[in-house]
Motif scaffolding. Structure first.
Motif, short mmCIF file in Angstrom:
data_model
loop_
_atom_site.label_atom_id
_atom_site.label_comp_id
_atom_site.label_asym_id
_atom_site.label_seq_id
_atom_site.Cartn_x
_atom_site.Cartn_y
_atom_site.Cartn_z
N GLU A 187 21.22 23.53 1.11
CA GLU A 187 20.84 24.96 0.24
C GLU A 187 21.80 26.20 0.14
OE1 GLU A 187 17.86 27.97 2.34
OE2 GLU A 187 18.08 29.48 0.80
N VAL A 188 21.96 26.39 -1.45
CA VAL A 188 23.05 27.28 -1.08
C VAL A 188 22.12 28.68 -1.72
CG1 VAL A 188 25.15 27.55 -2.89
CG2 VAL A 188 24.23 25.05 -2.12
N SER A 213 18.47 31.64 -4.07
CA SER A 213 18.76 29.89 -3.86
C SER A 213 18.34 28.81 -4.64
CB SER A 213 18.90 30.02 -2.59
OG SER A 213 17.25 29.98 -2.19
N VAL A 214 19.42 28.14 -4.74
CA VAL A 214 19.16 26.51 -5.31
C VAL A 214 19.20 25.61 -3.77
CG1 VAL A 214 20.49 25.38 -6.16
CG2 VAL A 214 20.33 27.78 -6.94
N LYS A 215 18.75 24.83 -4.25
CA LYS A 215 19.06 22.95 -3.44
C LYS A 215 19.64 22.61 -4.75
CE LYS A 215 15.11 20.82 -2.73
NZ LYS A 215 13.73 20.40 -2.32
N ALA A 216 20.44 22.09 -3.51
CA ALA A 216 21.71 21.07 -4.12
C ALA A 216 21.75 19.20 -3.24
CB ALA A 216 22.86 21.52 -3.07
N ILE A 217 20.82 19.48 -4.44
CA ILE A 217 20.75 17.45 -4.22
C ILE A 217 21.67 16.01 -3.99
CG2 ILE A 217 18.93 15.38 -4.53
CD1 ILE A 217 17.58 17.54 -3.94
N PRO A 241 15.16 23.69 -8.15
CA PRO A 241 14.83 24.74 -7.05
C PRO A 241 14.46 25.05 -5.77
CG PRO A 241 13.58 24.21 -9.22
CD PRO A 241 14.48 23.07 -9.48
N VAL A 242 13.85 25.93 -5.06
CA VAL A 242 13.95 25.22 -3.63
C VAL A 242 12.70 26.26 -3.60
CG1 VAL A 242 14.69 26.38 -1.50
CG2 VAL A 242 15.92 26.36 -2.57
N ILE A 293 30.32 23.44 -3.38
CA ILE A 293 31.52 23.73 -2.23
C ILE A 293 30.91 24.27 -1.45
CG2 ILE A 293 33.23 25.83 -1.28
CD1 ILE A 293 34.73 23.10 -3.16
N SER A 294 29.49 24.99 -1.50
CA SER A 294 29.28 25.38 0.05
C SER A 294 27.90 23.66 0.03
CB SER A 294 27.85 26.25 -0.29
OG SER A 294 26.67 26.98 0.29
#
Ligand code: HBZ
Length: 831
Positions: A187-188, A213-217, A241-242, A293-294
């Motif tokens: 999660e970012v 927030s955004v989900k990074a996959i 999307p989260v 980066i996160s």
């Protein structure tokens, strides 16, 4: 699934069956019914199957040996096509070509079906790709971390001589080599505000609240080492999307926020910014930076903690290389995770971070320096901004102590100043290494651009001259020359390019010279066919192929090249009997979509091409070709076919260049300025085997510091140059609109524009360039001597392998452990 390590010992029948099986299960078709694209997919899956075995095996071995790992953090990876490269590195290219031939399939056509993944702009992105190839081939544990852009670099079409940008939907047919890894999603968080809570242990807990927030996959792509069974990972992040947040928002009736969050996810990875060497300052770009980066830093920390218990020793197992300033938020993100999630004190977190992060600078162009307005930065990344502020506060205290009362030092060196966050300063202050990418570039950083930092912390500064992978740019791109090299010096050059120096003894050998020129000729025929097919222009492979391919930028001076062609055309027209060796001038370049003069230069090249190519009076002695959509895949053919390599940037402006090295490796002679890595090319091959001209970087810098020069003096005193410049505004090449090229004319003579006249010293270097071009022609007439120089260029290119560059990074910066896979014992087959 059919298969099992098909290629460990290449089993032709097994492979063929695997392709047929894949076509059947993927498309419900027979081979005869399948389209070319479907065959490509089927072949790619058959190869992937083998790679995955090696991939799993490598990662298992890493888990056992626990080597130190480099995370190469980069907004760009300009990978180019994977299939051919993977086959080369699996040492299976010829076997697979044969097997496909048995099936009636041409491997070249199959390779040509693969979209060219263009997740990068130019040199910086391609360097990242070469580094991954070298790291893996040399047995180092490495991750590339980046963004899975839905649209990479745009496809370039030329219509009526103008560049048109067409979206490149590279994922349209799916990417057979990638693996989606939802189990590693992160999660970012963006925006909101930071609250401080004191916990039961009396510790301050910083919490970001009210954020989106955004989900990074992550999607993993295998990076195959050459002939060693090692497979590293390029991990590129997609955004989704989260979901749970969306629901919570709906419960609260916060519909707006749910929609915004979904849009954020959609927008963030939509497209690569197509600027090179130029900072656009867009909010979405900063979002992209923090997003990948996160996710990457979170994953690096989690992965480390799965095997270790003391986060204070993180830097002993992990290093982050920042590819320019674009990933610099990694510094603050690591600090945040160490303090907020692992409860390290500032000093403890700082000790780890400053031993983990290292920064590479790729440019001194002022317009490329990233400076974010405080307002934007703190709004988007409130916790990260707090940390940067504290780094800045402590750094300024240190500067004040070292230079008491020197306000000017603070003004020049502060990380936050004048309402802006300066990313380069953050990277230098918080990293343990700062490197330039060629010797001259590093010297300019130390003596000019970053002088104050160099004086304060000289131990951090070092040079790492760029390199390129000979596996893609000779072995794959130029199979004829590759075989010839192997025939003469053996095949060790594939993993140790210094061995190619063994060719030196053949430079004067007449037979070798003829063989070399014959190979060059065949490669020119191959490129001529490509040009005829794609541009409809017929070029003579016996003419000199004089090539400038790179991003279009004023400092790279494609304008100098085309103005000189206009001058040559004038000379020929003046005297049709002029002795003139036929020349094909080849350009390839994408211009940033909003860069007016760059786009106009493309139009000028095409306008000149139109006139010159269609003027029968010059008997085809000059041809001008603009190759549409220059990219990694056609680059390989272009380098192989070049006689002359145009590396003509204004001295001091091109940090290194890497195209220059690819040309050299393929036996083209450099026509260039003493800029970037050209200086080192000349040092390796000798001035006499290159054509060097123009102002030195010291001269350029002196002019710049003392107010420039007056191009009007040249205009007034040189009738040849004056004629060419007048042709920009008298309709010679644009009879329908005489004003069309006025902005280019103005940029040289500055009648109106706000910037300085001829900032890139084109008129100043024009005559020296024309004179160097005359030397090229004279040299080419002496074929034996040309062949000797070309062979020497190949022979002296050993230094420019990215294997050498990577070994220097390992020795001086990263200190990685070399991994050797144990020999795999083949299990006896069950009866
Ligand atoms: O990096 C290039 C340099 O111009 C070239 O001299 C060098 O050889 C190469 C590898 O070190 N720089 C770039 O390609 N820079 C970019 O593409 C870029 C992209 C986005 C930016 C800034 C620069 O915001």
């Amino acid at each position: 699934m059919l298969k099992k390590t098909v290629l460990q010992k290449f089993d032709k029948e097994l492979f063929k069956n695997s392709v047929i099986y894949n076509v059947k299960t993927l498309y419900r078709k027979t081979l005869e019914e399948a389209t070319q694209q479907q065959i490509f997919q089927a072949v790619a899956y058959a190869i992937k199957d083998v790679i995955v075995d090696n991939w799993m095996n490598t990662q298992k071995e890493y888990a056992k040996q626990d080597p130190k790992t480099v995370y190469y953090l980069s907004m760009e990876f300009l990978m180019g096509r994977a299939l051919g490269n993977n086959l080369i590195n699996l040492q299976a290219y010829n076997d697979v070509a044969e097997a496909l031939e048995d099936l009636g399939i041409d491997i070249n056509l199959v390779e040509d079906q693969e979209p060219d993944p263009a997740l990068g702009n130019g040199g910086l992105g391609r360097l990242a790709a070469c580094f991954l190839d070298s790291l893996t081939t040399m047995g180092y544990s490495a991750y590339g971390c980046g963004i899975r852009y839905r649209y990479g670099m745009f496809k370039q079409e030329i219509r009526d001589g103008y560049q048109i940008e067409v979206p490149d939907n590279w994922l349209a047919d799916g990417n057979p080599f990638e693996l989606r890894r939802p189990e590693y999603a992160k999660e970012v968080k963006f925006g909101g505000y930071v609250n401080v809570y004191v916990d039961e242990n009396g510790r301050n807990n910083f919490k970001q609240e009210g954020y989106q927030s955004v989900k990074a996959i992550p999607y993993d792509m295998p990076i195959v080492g050459y002939g060693n069974g090692i497979v590293n990972t390029l991990r590129i992040w997609d955004a989704e999307p989260v979901e749970c947040f969306q629901l919570e928002s709906f419960d609260k009736g916060d519909y707006q926020k749910a929609v915004e969050q979904e849009n954020l996810a959609r927008n963030i990875v939509e497209v690569l910014y197509p600027n090179d060497n130029h900072y656009a300052g867009k909010e979405l770009r900063l979002k992209q930076q923090y997003f990948f980066i996160s996710a990457s830093v979170q994953e690096a920390v989690e992965k480390y903690m799965r095997k270790h218990d003391d986060i204070r020793k993180f830097h002993e197992k992990v290093t982050f290389q920042l590819n320019d300033t674009h990933p610099t938020v990694a510094i603050a993100e690591l600090m945040r995770i160490l303090m907020d999630d692992y409860y390290l004190t500032w000093d403890e977190a700082w000790a780890v971070t400053t031993k983990t992060c290292a920064y590479t600078n790729h440019t001194i162009m002022a317009e490329a320096l990233e400076k974010w307005p405080i307002e934007l930065f703190s709004r988007l990344l409130p916790r990260i901004y707090q940390i940067v502020e504290e780094i800045n506060r402590r750094f300024i205290a240190q500067v004040s102590q070292q230079y008491p009362g020197d306000q000017n030092k603070i003004a020049k060196m502060a990380i936050i100043y004048d309402g802006q966050v300066k990313m380069a300063h953050l990277a230098i202050v918080s990293g343990y290494s700062v490197n330039g990418v060629a010797r001259l570039h590093t010297e300019i950083l130390e003596k000019q651009e970053l002088r104050d930092f160099y004086e304060m912390m000289p131990e951090k500064f070092n040079n790492k001259t760029n390199g390129i992978t000979q596996r893609r740019f000779l072995l794959h791109g130029n199979p004829l020359l590759a075989q010839w090299v192997t025939d003469h010096v053996g095949n060790d050059w594939i993993t140790d390019l210094s061995k190619i120096s063994g060719l030196k003894i053949y430079a004067e050998d007449e037979k070798a010279q003829q063989e070399f020129m014959n190979i060059k000729y065949q490669n020119k025929v191959r490129l001529a066919r490509y040009i005829l097919e794609h541009n409809g222009v017929e070029v003579d492979p016996r003419s000199i192929f004089d090539v400038q391919v790179k991003r279009l930028h004023e400092y790279k001076r494609q304008l100098l090249n085309i103005l000189h062609i206009m001058y040559l055309y004038n000379e020929l027209k003046n005297n049709l009997q002029l002795e003139f060796y036929p020349r094909t001038f080849i350009f390839g370049a994408k211009a940033a979509a909003g860069y007016r003069n760059a786009k106009l230069t493309i139009k000028l090249i095409n306008a000149v091409a139109d006139v010159v190519n269609n003027d029968p009076s010059i008997g085809g002695k000059i041809k001008v070709v603009f190759i549409e959509d220059y990219k990694v895949s056609n680059a390989e053919w272009i380098f192989a076919a070049a006689d002359v390599s145009e590396q003509i940037s204004t001295a001091s402006k091109e940090a290194s260049g890497t195209g220059n090295m690819k040309f050299m490796l393929n036996g083209a002679l450099t026509l260039g300025t003493m800029d970037g890595a050209n200086v080192e090319i000349v040092e390796e091959v000798g001035m006499e085997n290159t054509f060097i001209f123009g102002l030195s970087s010291d001269e350029v810098i002196r002019f710049e510091n003392y107010g420039g020069y007056n191009p009007m003096d040249i205009f007034n005193n040189d009738p040849d140059i004056r004629r060419v410049l007048m042709q920009l505004i008298n309709g010679t090449f644009a009879p329908y609109d005489t004003e069309l090229f006025r902005p280019l004319y103005n940029s040289l003579l500055n009648t109106q524009s706000t910037s300085k006249a001829d900032m890139y010293f084109i008129l100043k270097d024009f005559k020296p360039y024309a004179e160097a071009q005359r030397r090229v022609e004279a040299a080419y007439r002496d074929e034996a001597n040309w062949a000797k120089s070309a062979i020497l260029n190949v022979a002296c290119s050993g230094k420019f392998s990215s294997d050498r560059t990577i070994q220097e990074y390992v020795d001086d910066i990263w200190h990685l452990d070399k991994v050797v896979l144990p020999k795999r014992v083949e299990k006896p087959k069950a009866k």
